[in-house]
Design a protein around this motif. Structure first.
Motif, PDB file in Angstrom:
ATOM      1  N   LEU A 189       0.831  -1.204   0.000  1.00 38.46           N
ATOM      2  CA  LEU A 189       0.000   0.000   0.000  1.00 38.46           C
ATOM      3  C   LEU A 189       0.866   1.256   0.000  1.00 38.46           C
ATOM      4  CD1 LEU A 189      -2.938  -0.740   2.509  1.00 38.46           C
ATOM      5  CD2 LEU A 189      -3.101  -0.411   0.033  1.00 38.46           C
ATOM      6  N   ALA A 190       2.154   1.095  -0.261  1.00 36.94           N
ATOM      7  CA  ALA A 190       3.079   2.220  -0.107  1.00 36.94           C
ATOM      8  C   ALA A 190       2.796   3.343  -1.099  1.00 36.94           C
ATOM      9  CB  ALA A 190       4.519   1.739  -0.247  1.00 36.94           C
ATOM     10  N   PHE A 191       2.622   3.015  -2.364  1.00 35.64           N
ATOM     11  CA  PHE A 191       2.354   4.059  -3.355  1.00 35.64           C
ATOM     12  C   PHE A 191       1.078   4.808  -2.992  1.00 35.64           C
ATOM     13  CE2 PHE A 191       0.394   5.738  -7.169  1.00 35.64           C
ATOM     14  CZ  PHE A 191       1.439   6.409  -7.776  1.00 35.64           C
ATOM     15  N   GLU A 192       0.062   4.074  -2.608  1.00 38.22           N
ATOM     16  CA  GLU A 192      -1.211   4.698  -2.252  1.00 38.22           C
ATOM     17  C   GLU A 192      -1.048   5.634  -1.055  1.00 38.22           C
ATOM     18  OE1 GLU A 192      -2.080   0.811  -4.360  1.00 38.22           O
ATOM     19  OE2 GLU A 192      -0.617   1.543  -2.907  1.00 38.22           O
ATOM     20  N   ALA A 193      -0.309   5.171  -0.029  1.00 36.43           N
ATOM     21  CA  ALA A 193      -0.130   5.996   1.167  1.00 36.43           C
ATOM     22  C   ALA A 193       0.684   7.242   0.875  1.00 36.43           C
ATOM     23  CB  ALA A 193       0.534   5.169   2.264  1.00 36.43           C
ATOM     24  N   LEU A 194       1.751   7.102   0.092  1.00 41.38           N
ATOM     25  CA  LEU A 194       2.553   8.260  -0.279  1.00 41.38           C
ATOM     26  C   LEU A 194       1.737   9.240  -1.111  1.00 41.38           C
ATOM     27  CD1 LEU A 194       5.865   6.391  -1.154  1.00 41.38           C
ATOM     28  CD2 LEU A 194       5.495   7.861   0.843  1.00 41.38           C
ATOM     29  N   SER A 195       0.794   8.728  -1.877  1.00 41.54           N
ATOM     30  CA  SER A 195      -0.043   9.586  -2.712  1.00 41.54           C
ATOM     31  C   SER A 195      -0.975  10.458  -1.882  1.00 41.54           C
ATOM     32  CB  SER A 195      -0.881   8.740  -3.681  1.00 41.54           C
ATOM     33  OG  SER A 195      -0.058   8.040  -4.592  1.00 41.54           O
ATOM     34  N   VAL A 196      -1.358   9.998  -0.700  1.00 48.44           N
ATOM     35  CA  VAL A 196      -2.317  10.761   0.108  1.00 48.44           C
ATOM     36  C   VAL A 196      -1.671  11.462   1.294  1.00 48.44           C
ATOM     37  CG1 VAL A 196      -4.269   9.333  -0.599  1.00 48.44           C
ATOM     38  CG2 VAL A 196      -3.012   8.738   1.486  1.00 48.44           C
ATOM     39  N   THR A 213      13.146   0.571  -3.997  1.00 46.67           N
ATOM     40  CA  THR A 213      12.313   1.157  -2.956  1.00 46.67           C
ATOM     41  C   THR A 213      12.595   2.642  -2.809  1.00 46.67           C
ATOM     42  OG1 THR A 213      12.419  -0.972  -1.793  1.00 46.67           O
ATOM     43  CG2 THR A 213      11.579   0.906  -0.554  1.00 46.67           C
ATOM     44  N   VAL A 214      13.864   2.989  -2.723  1.00 50.10           N
ATOM     45  CA  VAL A 214      14.248   4.396  -2.592  1.00 50.10           C
ATOM     46  C   VAL A 214      13.798   5.187  -3.817  1.00 50.10           C
ATOM     47  CG1 VAL A 214      16.226   5.972  -2.489  1.00 50.10           C
ATOM     48  CG2 VAL A 214      16.152   3.950  -1.007  1.00 50.10           C
ATOM     49  N   ALA A 215      13.904   4.593  -5.003  1.00 52.54           N
ATOM     50  CA  ALA A 215      13.495   5.292  -6.225  1.00 52.54           C
ATOM     51  C   ALA A 215      12.019   5.666  -6.179  1.00 52.54           C
ATOM     52  CB  ALA A 215      13.792   4.430  -7.449  1.00 52.54           C
ATOM     53  N   ILE A 216      11.174   4.739  -5.751  1.00 50.09           N
ATOM     54  CA  ILE A 216       9.744   5.040  -5.670  1.00 50.09           C
ATOM     55  C   ILE A 216       9.506   6.226  -4.747  1.00 50.09           C
ATOM     56  CG2 ILE A 216       7.518   4.192  -4.826  1.00 50.09           C
ATOM     57  CD1 ILE A 216       8.419   1.387  -5.787  1.00 50.09           C
ATOM     58  N   TYR A 217      10.123   6.189  -3.579  1.00 44.57           N
ATOM     59  CA  TYR A 217       9.917   7.276  -2.618  1.00 44.57           C
ATOM     60  C   TYR A 217      10.413   8.607  -3.167  1.00 44.57           C
ATOM     61  CZ  TYR A 217      10.108  10.211   1.452  1.00 44.57           C
ATOM     62  OH  TYR A 217       9.916  11.273   2.309  1.00 44.57           O
ATOM     63  N   ARG A 218      11.628   8.626  -3.685  1.00 43.49           N
ATOM     64  CA  ARG A 218      12.215   9.887  -4.145  1.00 43.49           C
ATOM     65  C   ARG A 218      11.437  10.459  -5.333  1.00 43.49           C
ATOM     66  NH1 ARG A 218      17.734  10.027  -2.573  1.00 43.49           N
ATOM     67  NH2 ARG A 218      17.768   9.381  -0.369  1.00 43.49           N
ATOM     68  N   LEU A 219      11.018   9.599  -6.255  1.00 38.54           N
ATOM     69  CA  LEU A 219      10.239  10.074  -7.395  1.00 38.54           C
ATOM     70  C   LEU A 219       8.914  10.663  -6.938  1.00 38.54           C
ATOM     71  CD1 LEU A 219      10.979   7.150  -9.868  1.00 38.54           C
ATOM     72  CD2 LEU A 219      11.739   9.528 -10.148  1.00 38.54           C
ATOM     73  N   MET A 220       8.288  10.047  -5.964  1.00 34.10           N
ATOM     74  CA  MET A 220       7.043  10.600  -5.432  1.00 34.10           C
ATOM     75  C   MET A 220       7.284  11.973  -4.807  1.00 34.10           C
ATOM     76  SD  MET A 220       4.467   8.600  -6.047  1.00 34.10           S
ATOM     77  CE  MET A 220       3.217   8.995  -4.814  1.00 34.10           C
ATOM     78  N   GLN A 221       8.384  12.134  -4.097  1.00 30.96           N
ATOM     79  CA  GLN A 221       8.694  13.421  -3.490  1.00 30.96           C
ATOM     80  C   GLN A 221       8.939  14.495  -4.551  1.00 30.96           C
ATOM     81  OE1 GLN A 221       7.507  12.086  -0.542  1.00 30.96           O
ATOM     82  NE2 GLN A 221       8.618  13.880   0.148  1.00 30.96           N
ATOM     83  N   GLU A 222       9.410  14.088  -5.713  1.00 33.40           N
ATOM     84  CA  GLU A 222       9.671  15.036  -6.797  1.00 33.40           C
ATOM     85  C   GLU A 222       8.448  15.258  -7.682  1.00 33.40           C
ATOM     86  OE1 GLU A 222      13.165  13.935  -8.992  1.00 33.40           O
ATOM     87  OE2 GLU A 222      14.410  13.776  -7.188  1.00 33.40           O
ATOM     88  N   ARG A 224       6.940  13.011  -9.481  1.00 37.27           N
ATOM     89  CA  ARG A 224       7.041  12.197 -10.699  1.00 37.27           C
ATOM     90  C   ARG A 224       6.282  10.883 -10.492  1.00 37.27           C
ATOM     91  NH1 ARG A 224      13.473  12.534 -11.422  1.00 37.27           N
ATOM     92  NH2 ARG A 224      13.071  11.139 -13.201  1.00 37.27           N
ATOM     93  N   GLN A 225       4.984  11.010 -10.271  1.00 37.98           N
ATOM     94  CA  GLN A 225       4.161   9.867  -9.892  1.00 37.98           C
ATOM     95  C   GLN A 225       4.111   8.798 -10.980  1.00 37.98           C
ATOM     96  OE1 GLN A 225       0.287  10.848  -8.390  1.00 37.98           O
ATOM     97  NE2 GLN A 225       1.105  11.551  -6.448  1.00 37.98           N
ATOM     98  N   ARG A 226       4.064   9.208 -12.241  1.00 40.47           N
ATOM     99  CA  ARG A 226       3.963   8.240 -13.325  1.00 40.47           C
ATOM    100  C   ARG A 226       5.174   7.308 -13.328  1.00 40.47           C
ATOM    101  NH1 ARG A 226       0.249   5.741 -15.982  1.00 40.47           N
ATOM    102  NH2 ARG A 226       1.568   3.967 -15.508  1.00 40.47           N
ATOM    103  N   GLU A 227       6.372   7.881 -13.157  1.00 44.71           N
ATOM    104  CA  GLU A 227       7.583   7.072 -13.139  1.00 44.71           C
ATOM    105  C   GLU A 227       7.616   6.175 -11.895  1.00 44.71           C
ATOM    106  OE1 GLU A 227      11.202   9.537 -14.717  1.00 44.71           O
ATOM    107  OE2 GLU A 227       9.698  10.914 -13.898  1.00 44.71           O
ATOM    108  N   ALA A 228       7.186   6.723 -10.763  1.00 51.80           N
ATOM    109  CA  ALA A 228       7.137   5.923  -9.536  1.00 51.80           C
ATOM    110  C   ALA A 228       6.149   4.769  -9.672  1.00 51.80           C
ATOM    111  CB  ALA A 228       6.756   6.809  -8.352  1.00 51.80           C
ATOM    112  N   LEU A 229       5.023   5.039 -10.307  1.00 50.96           N
ATOM    113  CA  LEU A 229       3.995   4.012 -10.473  1.00 50.96           C
ATOM    114  C   LEU A 229       4.468   2.882 -11.375  1.00 50.96           C
ATOM    115  CD1 LEU A 229       1.140   3.028  -9.892  1.00 50.96           C
ATOM    116  CD2 LEU A 229       0.328   4.487 -11.766  1.00 50.96           C
ATOM    117  N   ASP A 230       5.227   3.205 -12.392  1.00 52.72           N
ATOM    118  CA  ASP A 230       5.763   2.156 -13.261  1.00 52.72           C
ATOM    119  C   ASP A 230       6.637   1.180 -12.458  1.00 52.72           C
ATOM    120  OD1 ASP A 230       4.519   3.153 -15.509  1.00 52.72           O
ATOM    121  OD2 ASP A 230       6.274   4.263 -16.224  1.00 52.72           O
TER     122      ASP A 230
END
Length: 298
Positions: A189-196, A213-222, A224-230
């Motif tokens: 549920l990490a992507f969903e939680a970071l999204s909200v 794992t770090v890439a998903i978090y950092r991209l979300m902070q920037e 760049r949700q589409r790249e993180a979601l991929d």
């Protein structure tokens, strides 16, 4: 106070069952080299309840050395409040930067008992505390009402939200704003939680796949949700291994396959075998065969 990816690291054992300090040093260093933001020792994934207090403090010391000045937390998850307070005080003396505290793991405490236990542990250590709410695994739910009641104690700085209901993350923010650093504790549920609005991720599969794992978090902070979601969509079958009775064995198998570690666990756990092992191996092997190329990020 805390944010980012903070791995719930595994505890490594020698063949005779003793702590494998060298392997923990190697594995913890991989987490920090990938850009993780701290370490949490001896949680559920770290087999904390299977370790003596002395062993837990030793794992904490290894994490503290490896963390390079970033926070190293010890998990306190005891059946009795007295024992939790004793471990918390020892952790403070051993140099812990904070605690992740689980209410009683045996007796399912009510509202008043849960709040009193958390207050007692925080007072015993006088350290920053991440409250771990996991009503699925431990059957004690640290609700928004409880968090509001505990908000008068500045030692409670974060909440690891593992209710398995993504709506709870929004409920906490709506009720308490930024009073607590909100971490997701459910890998899938990490992507969903970071999204909200979660500001951190207490991660499990990170121990085998730290860079992703770090890439998903950092991209979300920037943003760049589409790249993180991929990356997250590739990662999801692996992340599902964290939500299982066999999460420790699953993730240690992933470590063995992905970073060349070992699968040793402490009894009564035993390494996976048969069809259960075959299914987990297939998930891990398939993911490794199509591992994504990670984009650059700050």
């Amino acid at each position: 106070m805390w944010q980012g990816v903070i791995p719930a690291v595994t505890t490594k054992f020698n063949e005779d069952g003793s702590l494998d300090i060298g392997e923990m040093e190697r594995c913890f260093a991989l987490q920090m080299d990938a850009g993780c933001d701290g370490l949490i020792a001896c949680g559920s994934l770290g087999e904390g309840p299977m370790l003596s207090h002395d062993e837990r403090l030793e794992v904490l010391r290894v994490a503290k050395r490896a963390s390079g000045g970033k926070p190293a937390l010890l998990t306190v998850a005891e059946a009795a409040t007295r024992d939790a307070c004793a471990l918390a005080a020892k952790a403070a003396k051993a140099g812990a930067d904070g605690l992740m505290v689980v209410p009683s793991t045996i007796y399912h405490s009510n509202h008043k008992e849960t709040v009193a236990t958390l207050r007692a542990v925080a007072q015993a250590a006088d350290l920053p505390v991440m409250i771990y709410s996991n009503r699925v695994a431990y059957r004690v739910d640290v609700t928004c009402d409880m968090l509001e009641e505990l908000a008068d104690d500045a030692r409670f700085v974060a909440i690891k939200e593992s209710s398995d209901d993504i709506r709870r993350s929004t409920d906490i923010i709506n009720r308490l704003g930024g009073r607590y650093d909100l971490f997701t504790g459910v890998d899938n549920l990490a992507f969903e939680a970071l999204s909200v609005g979660a500001v951190g991720w207490v991660a499990g599969l990170v121990v085998a796949f730290p860079k992703e794992t770090v890439a998903i978090y950092r991209l979300m902070q920037e943003g760049r949700q589409r790249e993180a979601l991929d990356i997250y969509r590739w990662f999801r079958p692996l992340l599902d291994l964290d939500v299982s009775t066999y999460l420790v064995q699953n993730i240690k198998l992933a470590e063995a396959m992905a970073i060349g570690s070992n699968e040793r666990v402490r009894a009564p756990r035993m390494p996976l075998e048969g069809e259960t092992r075959a299914r987990a191996e297939k998930v891990i092997r398939t993911a490794m065969e199509v591992r994504p190329q990670l984009p650059r990020f700050d």
